[in-house]
Design a protein around this motif. Structure first.
Motif, PDB file in Angstrom:
ATOM      1  N   ASN A 111       0.819  -1.211   0.000  1.00 28.30           N
ATOM      2  CA  ASN A 111       0.000   0.000   0.000  1.00 28.30           C
ATOM      3  C   ASN A 111       0.853   1.262   0.000  1.00 28.30           C
ATOM      4  O   ASN A 111       0.537   2.222   0.681  1.00 28.30           O
ATOM      5  CB  ASN A 111      -0.909  -0.021   1.222  1.00 28.30           C
ATOM      6  CG  ASN A 111      -2.357   0.090   0.830  1.00 28.30           C
ATOM      7  OD1 ASN A 111      -2.679   0.192  -0.341  1.00 28.30           O
ATOM      8  ND2 ASN A 111      -3.212   0.057   1.820  1.00 28.30           N
ATOM      9  N   GLY A 112       1.984   1.227  -0.698  1.00 23.69           N
ATOM     10  CA  GLY A 112       2.873   2.384  -0.711  1.00 23.69           C
ATOM     11  C   GLY A 112       3.769   2.441   0.516  1.00 23.69           C
ATOM     12  O   GLY A 112       4.534   3.361   0.700  1.00 23.69           O
ATOM     13  N   SER A 113       3.686   1.438   1.386  1.00 29.57           N
ATOM     14  CA  SER A 113       4.513   1.447   2.589  1.00 29.57           C
ATOM     15  C   SER A 113       5.791   0.651   2.343  1.00 29.57           C
ATOM     16  O   SER A 113       5.959   0.039   1.301  1.00 29.57           O
ATOM     17  CB  SER A 113       3.745   0.856   3.776  1.00 29.57           C
ATOM     18  OG  SER A 113       3.587  -0.532   3.602  1.00 29.57           O
ATOM     19  N   ALA A 114       6.666   0.682   3.327  1.00 25.31           N
ATOM     20  CA  ALA A 114       7.964   0.018   3.185  1.00 25.31           C
ATOM     21  C   ALA A 114       8.067  -1.197   4.095  1.00 25.31           C
ATOM     22  O   ALA A 114       9.137  -1.556   4.521  1.00 25.31           O
ATOM     23  CB  ALA A 114       9.064   1.002   3.524  1.00 25.31           C
ATOM     24  N   THR A 115       6.949  -1.839   4.388  1.00 20.23           N
ATOM     25  CA  THR A 115       6.989  -2.905   5.370  1.00 20.23           C
ATOM     26  C   THR A 115       7.290  -4.279   4.777  1.00 20.23           C
ATOM     27  O   THR A 115       7.416  -5.226   5.516  1.00 20.23           O
ATOM     28  CB  THR A 115       5.661  -2.975   6.148  1.00 20.23           C
ATOM     29  OG1 THR A 115       4.596  -3.161   5.220  1.00 20.23           O
ATOM     30  CG2 THR A 115       5.449  -1.715   6.955  1.00 20.23           C
ATOM     31  N   ALA A 116       7.399  -4.415   3.475  1.00 14.55           N
ATOM     32  CA  ALA A 116       7.662  -5.717   2.881  1.00 14.55           C
ATOM     33  C   ALA A 116       9.163  -6.004   2.876  1.00 14.55           C
ATOM     34  O   ALA A 116       9.902  -5.426   2.105  1.00 14.55           O
ATOM     35  CB  ALA A 116       7.110  -5.783   1.467  1.00 14.55           C
ATOM     36  N   ARG A 117       9.601  -6.831   3.788  1.00 15.31           N
ATOM     37  CA  ARG A 117      10.994  -7.273   3.866  1.00 15.31           C
ATOM     38  C   ARG A 117      11.980  -6.113   3.847  1.00 15.31           C
ATOM     39  O   ARG A 117      12.833  -6.011   2.976  1.00 15.31           O
ATOM     40  CB  ARG A 117      11.282  -8.268   2.764  1.00 15.31           C
ATOM     41  CG  ARG A 117      10.511  -9.554   2.933  1.00 15.31           C
ATOM     42  CD  ARG A 117      10.965 -10.601   1.953  1.00 15.31           C
ATOM     43  NE  ARG A 117      10.274 -11.841   2.176  1.00 15.31           N
ATOM     44  CZ  ARG A 117       9.287 -12.291   1.417  1.00 15.31           C
ATOM     45  NH1 ARG A 117       8.882 -11.612   0.382  1.00 15.31           N
ATOM     46  NH2 ARG A 117       8.709 -13.435   1.701  1.00 15.31           N
ATOM     47  N   ARG A 132       5.177   5.575   6.072  1.00 13.48           N
ATOM     48  CA  ARG A 132       5.581   4.450   5.227  1.00 13.48           C
ATOM     49  C   ARG A 132       5.610   3.128   5.990  1.00 13.48           C
ATOM     50  O   ARG A 132       5.706   2.067   5.384  1.00 13.48           O
ATOM     51  CB  ARG A 132       6.973   4.709   4.637  1.00 13.48           C
ATOM     52  CG  ARG A 132       7.104   5.926   3.733  1.00 13.48           C
ATOM     53  CD  ARG A 132       6.846   5.672   2.270  1.00 13.48           C
ATOM     54  NE  ARG A 132       7.457   4.518   1.681  1.00 13.48           N
ATOM     55  CZ  ARG A 132       8.666   4.478   1.135  1.00 13.48           C
ATOM     56  NH1 ARG A 132       9.426   5.534   1.119  1.00 13.48           N
ATOM     57  NH2 ARG A 132       9.104   3.356   0.602  1.00 13.48           N
ATOM     58  N   PHE A 133       5.549   3.202   7.332  1.00 12.15           N
ATOM     59  CA  PHE A 133       5.565   1.990   8.158  1.00 12.15           C
ATOM     60  C   PHE A 133       4.178   1.638   8.705  1.00 12.15           C
ATOM     61  O   PHE A 133       4.060   0.848   9.633  1.00 12.15           O
ATOM     62  CB  PHE A 133       6.541   2.153   9.319  1.00 12.15           C
ATOM     63  CG  PHE A 133       7.967   2.338   8.888  1.00 12.15           C
ATOM     64  CD1 PHE A 133       8.567   1.471   7.995  1.00 12.15           C
ATOM     65  CD2 PHE A 133       8.719   3.379   9.386  1.00 12.15           C
ATOM     66  CE1 PHE A 133       9.891   1.635   7.607  1.00 12.15           C
ATOM     67  CE2 PHE A 133      10.037   3.564   9.013  1.00 12.15           C
ATOM     68  CZ  PHE A 133      10.626   2.685   8.118  1.00 12.15           C
ATOM     69  N   ARG A 134       3.139   2.224   8.143  1.00 13.40           N
ATOM     70  CA  ARG A 134       1.776   1.934   8.617  1.00 13.40           C
ATOM     71  C   ARG A 134       1.522   0.424   8.571  1.00 13.40           C
ATOM     72  O   ARG A 134       1.854  -0.240   7.601  1.00 13.40           O
ATOM     73  CB  ARG A 134       0.776   2.664   7.719  1.00 13.40           C
ATOM     74  CG  ARG A 134      -0.643   2.606   8.239  1.00 13.40           C
ATOM     75  CD  ARG A 134      -1.568   3.479   7.416  1.00 13.40           C
ATOM     76  NE  ARG A 134      -1.164   4.877   7.544  1.00 13.40           N
ATOM     77  CZ  ARG A 134      -1.085   5.721   6.521  1.00 13.40           C
ATOM     78  NH1 ARG A 134      -1.358   5.307   5.297  1.00 13.40           N
ATOM     79  NH2 ARG A 134      -0.723   6.959   6.715  1.00 13.40           N
ATOM     80  N   PHE A 135       0.980  -0.108   9.641  1.00 17.85           N
ATOM     81  CA  PHE A 135       0.677  -1.540   9.801  1.00 17.85           C
ATOM     82  C   PHE A 135       1.933  -2.423   9.828  1.00 17.85           C
ATOM     83  O   PHE A 135       1.864  -3.613   9.548  1.00 17.85           O
ATOM     84  CB  PHE A 135      -0.280  -2.049   8.714  1.00 17.85           C
ATOM     85  CG  PHE A 135      -1.578  -1.318   8.664  1.00 17.85           C
ATOM     86  CD1 PHE A 135      -2.448  -1.352   9.734  1.00 17.85           C
ATOM     87  CD2 PHE A 135      -1.932  -0.578   7.545  1.00 17.85           C
ATOM     88  CE1 PHE A 135      -3.638  -0.668   9.702  1.00 17.85           C
ATOM     89  CE2 PHE A 135      -3.121   0.111   7.492  1.00 17.85           C
ATOM     90  CZ  PHE A 135      -3.981   0.062   8.573  1.00 17.85           C
ATOM     91  N   ALA A 136       3.073  -1.845  10.145  1.00 12.59           N
ATOM     92  CA  ALA A 136       4.326  -2.603  10.165  1.00 12.59           C
ATOM     93  C   ALA A 136       4.277  -3.735  11.186  1.00 12.59           C
ATOM     94  O   ALA A 136       3.673  -3.607  12.250  1.00 12.59           O
ATOM     95  CB  ALA A 136       5.499  -1.681  10.483  1.00 12.59           C
ATOM     96  N   ARG A 137       4.933  -4.814  10.849  1.00 16.92           N
ATOM     97  CA  ARG A 137       5.135  -5.951  11.739  1.00 16.92           C
ATOM     98  C   ARG A 137       6.567  -6.414  11.546  1.00 16.92           C
ATOM     99  O   ARG A 137       7.108  -6.360  10.452  1.00 16.92           O
ATOM    100  CB  ARG A 137       4.189  -7.113  11.415  1.00 16.92           C
ATOM    101  CG  ARG A 137       2.730  -6.809  11.657  1.00 16.92           C
ATOM    102  CD  ARG A 137       2.451  -6.724  13.152  1.00 16.92           C
ATOM    103  NE  ARG A 137       1.062  -6.445  13.427  1.00 16.92           N
ATOM    104  CZ  ARG A 137       0.564  -5.241  13.680  1.00 16.92           C
ATOM    105  NH1 ARG A 137       1.340  -4.181  13.653  1.00 16.92           N
ATOM    106  NH2 ARG A 137      -0.701  -5.076  13.959  1.00 16.92           N
ATOM    107  N   GLY A 138       7.161  -6.891  12.624  1.00 17.09           N
ATOM    108  CA  GLY A 138       8.519  -7.388  12.518  1.00 17.09           C
ATOM    109  C   GLY A 138       9.177  -7.470  13.878  1.00 17.09           C
ATOM    110  O   GLY A 138       8.505  -7.593  14.904  1.00 17.09           O
ATOM    111  N   TYR A 139      10.492  -7.362  13.868  1.00 20.29           N
ATOM    112  CA  TYR A 139      11.238  -7.447  15.123  1.00 20.29           C
ATOM    113  C   TYR A 139      12.506  -6.607  15.020  1.00 20.29           C
ATOM    114  O   TYR A 139      12.954  -6.252  13.926  1.00 20.29           O
ATOM    115  CB  TYR A 139      11.557  -8.909  15.462  1.00 20.29           C
ATOM    116  CG  TYR A 139      12.433  -9.604  14.457  1.00 20.29           C
ATOM    117  CD1 TYR A 139      13.811  -9.696  14.648  1.00 20.29           C
ATOM    118  CD2 TYR A 139      11.889 -10.170  13.302  1.00 20.29           C
ATOM    119  CE1 TYR A 139      14.614 -10.341  13.731  1.00 20.29           C
ATOM    120  CE2 TYR A 139      12.690 -10.812  12.377  1.00 20.29           C
ATOM    121  CZ  TYR A 139      14.049 -10.895  12.594  1.00 20.29           C
ATOM    122  OH  TYR A 139      14.846 -11.525  11.678  1.00 20.29           O
ATOM    123  N   ALA A 140      13.053  -6.294  16.181  1.00 19.96           N
ATOM    124  CA  ALA A 140      14.313  -5.551  16.265  1.00 19.96           C
ATOM    125  C   ALA A 140      15.278  -6.356  17.119  1.00 19.96           C
ATOM    126  O   ALA A 140      14.892  -6.914  18.156  1.00 19.96           O
ATOM    127  CB  ALA A 140      14.087  -4.176  16.880  1.00 19.96           C
TER     128      ALA A 140
END
Length: 183
Positions: free
Chosen positions: A30-36, A153-161
């Motif tokens: 969706n225009g965000s940068a959350t894919a990998r 750009r990180f809307r709805f982001a999921r992941g880990y740090a």
């Protein structure tokens, strides 16, 4: 018969269109940068000096007898407004700010509940932020935190740090290396 074929054709077209629409929505960003996406930076955590960026706001209870001499206590609440930089050096280009708080939740050891926003101030993600929420055991060499959302750009982001002490003194602060992985 013609009415049945028309109804089947309309249904098939609607089904195909909706599967394409929902398939793209599920796989798109969706225009965000959350894919990998992988981000790497250093957080400068300073408790001392003329302009500390982290501070103990609420001191916890007195240390237990077997933990006397530690600089942290159960119930300590600290806030942070730490610089995020490209490299570990003080003069390294700034990419953002880590803003949030920690609460020491363990009577023994250095375990904190962390709530933090990683606000991007430079580069392709400027104006976007990530929300980190986790249990952090600072006695471990490598700590894992959860990315539970974001903005821009990180809307709805999921992941880990993954974070590790780069050069750190619990009394003064220091530098923490952070790798963020979004999917």
């Amino acid at each position: 018969m013609a009415r049945t074929i028309s109804a089947l054709l309309v249904s098939a077209v609607l089904l195909a269109a909706s599967s394409i629409y929902f398939g793209r929505r599920a796989g798109s960003t969706n225009g965000s940068a959350t894919a990998r996406t992988h981000l790497h930076f250093y957080m400068h955590d300073e408790y001392t000096g003329p302009n500390p960026t982290a501070a103990l706001i609420v001191p916890g209870r007195a240390p237990l007898p077997d933990t006397v001499g530690t600089s942290r206590r159960f119930g300590d609440i600290a806030v942070m407004n730490n610089a995020l930089t490209e490299g570990p050096q003080r003069g390294s280009p700034r990419v953002g700010t880590a803003q949030g708080f920690t609460v020491r939740v363990s009577e023994r050891g250095s375990v904190n509940a962390l709530s933090m926003h990683l606000v991007m101030e430079d580069g392709e993600f400027v104006g976007s932020s990530l929300v980190v929420n986790s249990r952090v055991d600072t006695d471990l060499a490598m700590r894992e935190s959860v990315i539970v959302g974001g903005t821009g750009r990180f809307r709805f982001a999921r992941g880990y740090a993954l974070s590790r002490s780069y050069d750190y003194d619990l009394a003064k602060g220091g530098i923490v290396e952070i790798d963020v992985y979004l999917y």
